[in-house]
Enzyme design. Structure first.
Site, PDB file in Angstrom:
ATOM      1  N   THR A  10       0.811  -1.215   0.000  1.00  0.00           N
ATOM      2  CA  THR A  10       0.000   0.000   0.000  1.00  0.00           C
ATOM      3  C   THR A  10       0.841   1.259   0.000  1.00  0.00           C
ATOM      4  OG1 THR A  10      -1.733  -1.177   1.224  1.00  0.00           O
ATOM      5  CG2 THR A  10      -1.864   1.225   1.186  1.00  0.00           C
ATOM      6  N   ASP A 111      10.526  -7.797   4.687  1.00  0.00           N
ATOM      7  CA  ASP A 111      10.040  -6.896   5.735  1.00  0.00           C
ATOM      8  C   ASP A 111      10.063  -7.587   7.102  1.00  0.00           C
ATOM      9  OD1 ASP A 111       8.046  -8.621   4.774  1.00  0.00           O
ATOM     10  OD2 ASP A 111       6.422  -7.248   5.268  1.00  0.00           O
TER      11      ASP A 111
END
Length: 257
Positions: A10, A111
């Site tokens: 996003t 991540d």
């Protein structure tokens, strides 16, 4: 000075920091737009430096964590245009110092690796990490500092969007704190369900993982939506919005040679 970039589904989080002491000069959020070109991202980044009155010619290098492979190449090109430097990318071949005890360590997202590296360096072990982004990920680092696994849960925004788009009578609502636990209208019921439901999920996962570990972990929450949910949790949770940038700095220093 380095540029640390986390490319999510996003948002793209950009941090300009000192690689030695970790001092942040500024952070910025850009939309993860697969249609944007490297020229457009280079212009956006240049504007961020101008806006924050930071001289970009002092950049010595950069490092990228990405879960969107198509954007990784675009952002690498943009950084090359911005400062003439090649970027390190978190992935195979990069030294992390993290022992990943999973069936296939190569499948672990960059991540999650970066979050775990930062948490292991900063907080007492064992550690439980919630990353509340497009998906909610849960990572577990044991008392020896090994990444032993975790969970993936549908993200808060995804759940809210699915609730609105897949039902004919439920409206689209913003993610914000409910007035009270028991809602008295449709909108408040949805807000209460999504906020308290995720807070209860986090509390429940903490309790179950603590039982499996045999000792209470340090619990850290990060990601853009973490502050909106953790304040409704009953467990003690450290909210660290810069966790992934801290991890990228550590990984840059391990691999910059």
């Amino acid at each position: 000075m380095i540029i640390a970039i986390d490319i999510g589904n996003t948002n793209i989080v950009l941090g300009c920091m000192d690689p030695e002491d970790g001092r942040l000069y500024f952070t910025a959020r850009l939309a993860s737009d697969r249609l944007k070109t490297s020229d457009e991202y280079a212009a956006l980044m240049r504007n961020m430096f101008i806006l924050n009155q930071v001289e970009r010619h002092g950049i010595e290098g950069s490092i990228i964590s990405s879960v969107v492979p198509t954007l990784t190449v675009t952002i690498k090109d943009a950084i090359r245009q911005l400062c003439g430097k090649e970027s390190l990318v978190v992935g195979a071949g990069l030294k992390t110092g993290l022992n990943i005890v999973m069936d296939n360590p190569a499948q672990l997202g960059s991540d999650l690796v970066t979050d775990a590296v930062a948490a292991a360096a900063e907080y007492p072990k064992p550690i439980l990490i919630f990353d509340l982004g497009t998906a909610t990920t849960i990572s577990v680092v044991d008392k020896r500092g090994s990444y032993i696994g975790g969970m993936i849960v549908p993200g808060i925004s995804i759940s809210l969007e699915a609730l609105s788009s897949r039902t004919s009578q439920l409206p689209h609502v913003n993610l914000e704190g409910p007035k009270r636990l028991i809602g008295t209208n449709t909108v408040d019921c949805m807000k209460s369900g999504i906020v308290y439901g995720n807070a209860a999920m986090m509390d429940g996962m903490i309790q179950r993982i603590t039982e499996e570990l045999g000792e209470p972990p340090t619990v850290v929450a990060t990601g853009g939506l973490a502050p909106s949910i953790t304040k409704y949790c009953r467990s003690r949770i450290i909210c660290d919005s810069d966790l992934i940038l801290k991890g990228l700095r550590i990984l840059y220093n391990k691999n910059k040679a």
